[in-house]
Design a protein around this motif. Structure first.
Motif, PDB file in Angstrom:
ATOM      1  N   MET A  23     -53.032 -68.949 -67.601  1.00 43.27           N
ATOM      2  CA  MET A  23     -52.344 -68.405 -66.228  1.00 43.27           C
ATOM      3  C   MET A  23     -51.603 -69.809 -65.149  1.00 43.27           C
ATOM      4  O   MET A  23     -51.534 -70.802 -64.966  1.00 43.27           O
ATOM      5  CB  MET A  23     -53.392 -67.789 -64.876  1.00 43.27           C
ATOM      6  N   LEU A  24     -49.921 -69.690 -65.068  1.00 40.18           N
ATOM      7  CA  LEU A  24     -49.179 -70.487 -65.092  1.00 40.18           C
ATOM      8  C   LEU A  24     -48.601 -69.791 -63.841  1.00 40.18           C
ATOM      9  O   LEU A  24     -48.424 -68.378 -63.242  1.00 40.18           O
ATOM     10  CB  LEU A  24     -48.136 -70.464 -65.741  1.00 40.18           C
ATOM     11  N   ILE A  25     -47.612 -70.629 -62.306  1.00 37.38           N
ATOM     12  CA  ILE A  25     -47.574 -70.072 -61.302  1.00 37.38           C
ATOM     13  C   ILE A  25     -46.099 -70.709 -61.307  1.00 37.38           C
ATOM     14  O   ILE A  25     -46.185 -72.369 -61.383  1.00 37.38           O
ATOM     15  CB  ILE A  25     -48.678 -70.852 -60.365  1.00 37.38           C
ATOM     16  N   HIS A  26     -44.931 -70.528 -60.954  1.00 37.18           N
ATOM     17  CA  HIS A  26     -43.389 -71.144 -60.567  1.00 37.18           C
ATOM     18  C   HIS A  26     -43.264 -70.638 -59.839  1.00 37.18           C
ATOM     19  O   HIS A  26     -43.321 -69.889 -59.285  1.00 37.18           O
ATOM     20  CB  HIS A  26     -43.277 -70.739 -61.934  1.00 37.18           C
ATOM     21  N   ILE A  27     -42.898 -71.963 -59.338  1.00 31.91           N
ATOM     22  CA  ILE A  27     -41.748 -72.030 -57.549  1.00 31.91           C
ATOM     23  C   ILE A  27     -40.028 -72.364 -58.889  1.00 31.91           C
ATOM     24  O   ILE A  27     -40.119 -72.832 -59.009  1.00 31.91           O
ATOM     25  CB  ILE A  27     -41.516 -72.906 -56.918  1.00 31.91           C
ATOM     26  N   ARG A  28     -39.581 -70.703 -58.604  1.00 30.66           N
ATOM     27  CA  ARG A  28     -38.497 -71.195 -59.275  1.00 30.66           C
ATOM     28  C   ARG A  28     -36.986 -70.560 -59.289  1.00 30.66           C
ATOM     29  O   ARG A  28     -37.300 -70.056 -58.116  1.00 30.66           O
ATOM     30  CB  ARG A  28     -38.744 -70.279 -60.925  1.00 30.66           C
ATOM     31  N   HIS A  29     -35.751 -71.376 -59.620  1.00 35.11           N
ATOM     32  CA  HIS A  29     -34.582 -70.099 -58.860  1.00 35.11           C
ATOM     33  C   HIS A  29     -34.509 -69.821 -59.810  1.00 35.11           C
ATOM     34  O   HIS A  29     -34.478 -69.750 -61.415  1.00 35.11           O
ATOM     35  CB  HIS A  29     -33.543 -71.385 -58.426  1.00 35.11           C
ATOM     36  N   TYR A  30     -33.698 -68.251 -59.288  1.00 39.47           N
ATOM     37  CA  TYR A  30     -33.324 -67.299 -60.520  1.00 39.47           C
ATOM     38  C   TYR A  30     -32.214 -66.893 -60.567  1.00 39.47           C
ATOM     39  O   TYR A  30     -31.335 -67.214 -59.404  1.00 39.47           O
ATOM     40  CB  TYR A  30     -34.355 -66.154 -60.599  1.00 39.47           C
ATOM     41  N   ASP A  31     -31.241 -66.530 -61.812  1.00 38.14           N
ATOM     42  CA  ASP A  31     -30.142 -65.938 -61.616  1.00 38.14           C
ATOM     43  C   ASP A  31     -29.765 -64.595 -61.559  1.00 38.14           C
ATOM     44  O   ASP A  31     -30.745 -64.252 -61.902  1.00 38.14           O
ATOM     45  CB  ASP A  31     -28.988 -66.328 -62.523  1.00 38.14           C
ATOM     46  N   GLU A  32     -29.515 -64.195 -60.479  1.00 33.08           N
ATOM     47  CA  GLU A  32     -29.274 -62.660 -60.386  1.00 33.08           C
ATOM     48  C   GLU A  32     -28.173 -61.825 -61.653  1.00 33.08           C
ATOM     49  O   GLU A  32     -26.747 -62.508 -61.529  1.00 33.08           O
ATOM     50  CB  GLU A  32     -29.418 -61.995 -58.792  1.00 33.08           C
ATOM     51  N   SER A  33     -28.265 -60.486 -61.688  1.00 37.24           N
ATOM     52  CA  SER A  33     -27.016 -60.086 -62.845  1.00 37.24           C
ATOM     53  C   SER A  33     -27.473 -58.956 -62.781  1.00 37.24           C
ATOM     54  O   SER A  33     -28.313 -58.399 -63.231  1.00 37.24           O
ATOM     55  CB  SER A  33     -27.283 -60.483 -64.381  1.00 37.24           C
ATOM     56  N   GLY A  34     -26.885 -58.201 -61.862  1.00 39.49           N
ATOM     57  CA  GLY A  34     -27.489 -56.518 -61.733  1.00 39.49           C
ATOM     58  C   GLY A  34     -28.090 -56.858 -60.324  1.00 39.49           C
ATOM     59  O   GLY A  34     -28.482 -57.247 -59.707  1.00 39.49           O
ATOM     60  N   GLU A  35     -29.433 -56.231 -61.267  1.00 40.48           N
ATOM     61  CA  GLU A  35     -30.717 -55.869 -60.985  1.00 40.48           C
ATOM     62  C   GLU A  35     -31.750 -56.741 -61.309  1.00 40.48           C
ATOM     63  O   GLU A  35     -32.428 -56.679 -60.792  1.00 40.48           O
ATOM     64  CB  GLU A  35     -31.124 -54.227 -61.264  1.00 40.48           C
ATOM     65  N   THR A  36     -30.843 -57.415 -62.432  1.00 39.76           N
ATOM     66  CA  THR A  36     -31.885 -58.735 -62.737  1.00 39.76           C
ATOM     67  C   THR A  36     -31.845 -59.657 -63.018  1.00 39.76           C
ATOM     68  O   THR A  36     -31.183 -60.579 -62.887  1.00 39.76           O
ATOM     69  CB  THR A  36     -31.182 -58.655 -65.086  1.00 39.76           C
ATOM     70  N   LYS A  37     -33.347 -60.163 -62.965  1.00 44.46           N
ATOM     71  CA  LYS A  37     -33.362 -61.499 -62.282  1.00 44.46           C
ATOM     72  C   LYS A  37     -33.463 -62.462 -63.894  1.00 44.46           C
ATOM     73  O   LYS A  37     -34.305 -61.860 -64.402  1.00 44.46           O
ATOM     74  CB  LYS A  37     -34.872 -62.254 -61.257  1.00 44.46           C
ATOM     75  N   ILE A  38     -32.769 -63.900 -63.789  1.00 39.55           N
ATOM     76  CA  ILE A  38     -33.118 -63.980 -65.120  1.00 39.55           C
ATOM     77  C   ILE A  38     -34.109 -66.102 -64.909  1.00 39.55           C
ATOM     78  O   ILE A  38     -33.154 -66.157 -63.210  1.00 39.55           O
ATOM     79  CB  ILE A  38     -31.948 -64.532 -65.220  1.00 39.55           C
ATOM     80  N   PRO A  39     -34.516 -66.534 -65.033  1.00 41.26           N
ATOM     81  CA  PRO A  39     -35.282 -67.377 -64.577  1.00 41.26           C
ATOM     82  C   PRO A  39     -34.549 -68.161 -65.201  1.00 41.26           C
ATOM     83  O   PRO A  39     -33.296 -68.724 -66.696  1.00 41.26           O
ATOM     84  CB  PRO A  39     -36.870 -67.665 -65.555  1.00 41.26           C
ATOM     85  N   THR A  40     -34.338 -69.864 -63.852  1.00 41.90           N
ATOM     86  CA  THR A  40     -33.695 -70.901 -64.425  1.00 41.90           C
ATOM     87  C   THR A  40     -34.401 -71.972 -64.890  1.00 41.90           C
ATOM     88  O   THR A  40     -35.591 -71.877 -64.265  1.00 41.90           O
ATOM     89  CB  THR A  40     -32.670 -70.799 -63.086  1.00 41.90           C
ATOM     90  N   LYS A  41     -34.006 -73.064 -64.867  1.00 45.93           N
ATOM     91  CA  LYS A  41     -34.945 -74.478 -65.193  1.00 45.93           C
ATOM     92  C   LYS A  41     -35.026 -74.852 -63.946  1.00 45.93           C
ATOM     93  O   LYS A  41     -35.680 -76.168 -64.009  1.00 45.93           O
ATOM     94  CB  LYS A  41     -34.120 -75.057 -66.523  1.00 45.93           C
ATOM     95  N   LYS A  42     -34.185 -74.712 -63.706  1.00 43.69           N
ATOM     96  CA  LYS A  42     -34.356 -75.590 -61.618  1.00 43.69           C
ATOM     97  C   LYS A  42     -35.636 -74.311 -61.373  1.00 43.69           C
ATOM     98  O   LYS A  42     -35.700 -73.687 -60.906  1.00 43.69           O
ATOM     99  CB  LYS A  42     -33.307 -75.262 -61.002  1.00 43.69           C
ATOM    100  N   GLY A  43     -37.109 -75.182 -61.565  1.00 48.67           N
ATOM    101  CA  GLY A  43     -38.217 -75.179 -61.142  1.00 48.67           C
ATOM    102  C   GLY A  43     -38.686 -76.066 -61.255  1.00 48.67           C
ATOM    103  O   GLY A  43     -39.339 -77.012 -61.964  1.00 48.67           O
ATOM    104  N   VAL A  44     -40.087 -75.495 -60.477  1.00 49.12           N
ATOM    105  CA  VAL A  44     -41.825 -76.537 -61.077  1.00 49.12           C
ATOM    106  C   VAL A  44     -42.959 -75.589 -61.615  1.00 49.12           C
ATOM    107  O   VAL A  44     -42.819 -74.704 -61.313  1.00 49.12           O
ATOM    108  CB  VAL A  44     -42.504 -77.259 -59.979  1.00 49.12           C
ATOM    109  N   THR A  45     -43.794 -75.878 -62.335  1.00 45.76           N
ATOM    110  CA  THR A  45     -44.750 -75.185 -63.198  1.00 45.76           C
ATOM    111  C   THR A  45     -46.062 -75.809 -62.934  1.00 45.76           C
ATOM    112  O   THR A  45     -45.697 -77.250 -62.965  1.00 45.76           O
ATOM    113  CB  THR A  45     -44.318 -75.254 -64.833  1.00 45.76           C
ATOM    114  N   PHE A  46     -46.958 -74.350 -62.756  1.00 43.87           N
ATOM    115  CA  PHE A  46     -48.489 -75.336 -61.734  1.00 43.87           C
ATOM    116  C   PHE A  46     -49.013 -74.625 -62.944  1.00 43.87           C
ATOM    117  O   PHE A  46     -48.924 -73.186 -62.961  1.00 43.87           O
ATOM    118  CB  PHE A  46     -48.014 -74.867 -60.289  1.00 43.87           C
ATOM    119  N   ASN A  47     -49.903 -75.506 -63.346  1.00 42.74           N
ATOM    120  CA  ASN A  47     -51.177 -74.415 -63.486  1.00 42.74           C
ATOM    121  C   ASN A  47     -52.026 -74.444 -62.819  1.00 42.74           C
ATOM    122  O   ASN A  47     -51.682 -75.180 -61.724  1.00 42.74           O
ATOM    123  CB  ASN A  47     -51.624 -75.887 -65.020  1.00 42.74           C
TER     124      ASN A  47
END
Length: 202
Positions: A23-47
């Protein structure tokens, strides 16, 4: 667990999802394309261990952030740094009105780790929302109730010294590749289970 907790911090999201059985928790910027949210590399991954340390240090970080905002023009003001595990650090610098949570790495020619572009800088409104989210996160990720901070599990100092969470800057390229795969695995696979802090509260 296939469902995702998808929590808005306004422009930045907190996302919880399993990857390779972890289980991972991310704090992350997402790009939006219409109703779709796409994760970017701008973020942090937490175990879970990193998230528990963030939870544990939340009040301390908040206190230092409040102090930094009050002394933002004081040249002698000290920078606060907290290691959350792996290459993840929290930094509160009085020169900048943000709480910066970021992956660091250590170049071969340097004695100190340096920040990467993979992170988030939260202003006081987003930080407040994250603090509220931290308080509620165990409702969305019950695995946190059975998890423990990494360094509590080490039997001795030798075991701790070989731990990539406690002493992270070994095999950096391997962790980088794994982290990228984890962040991209979120794409288009979540069910919304959101907890939004009311805009009126800011």
């Amino acid at each position: 667990m296939e469902d995702v907790s998808f929590i808005s911090l306004v422009g930045v999201y907190v996302v919880a999802k399993e990857f390779n059985g972890n289980m991972l928790i991310h704090i992350r910027h997402y790009d939006e394309s219409g109703e779709t949210k796409i994760p970017t590399k701008k973020g942090v991954t937490f175990n879970l261990s990193r998230w528990l340390l963030l939870e544990k240090k939340k009040d301390e970080i908040d206190t230092m952030f409040i102090k930094s905002l009050a002394t933002i023009e004081v040249e002698e003001a000290q920078t606060y740094t907290a290691h959350l595990g792996g290459g993840v650090y929290v930094t509160v610098n009085p020169k900048f009105p943000t709480v910066d949570i970021r992956h660091f790495w250590k170049p071969s020619d340097s004695d100190q780790p340096v920040p990467t572009r993979k992170g988030v800088a939260l202003n006081k409104y987003k930080w407040k929302r994250l603090c509220d989210t931290i308080v509620r996160m165990r409702e969305f990720v019950p695995e946190l109730n059975k998890a423990s901070v990494c360094y509590y599990s080490h039997a001795n100092e030798l075991e701790a010294l070989s731990c990539k969470e406690c002493y992270p800057f070994e095999k950096e390229e391997e962790e980088e590749e794994w982290r990228d795969k984890a962040s991209q695995s979120q794409d288009n696979e979540f069910n919304l289970a959101e907890y939004l802090v009311s805009p009126e509260s800011v």
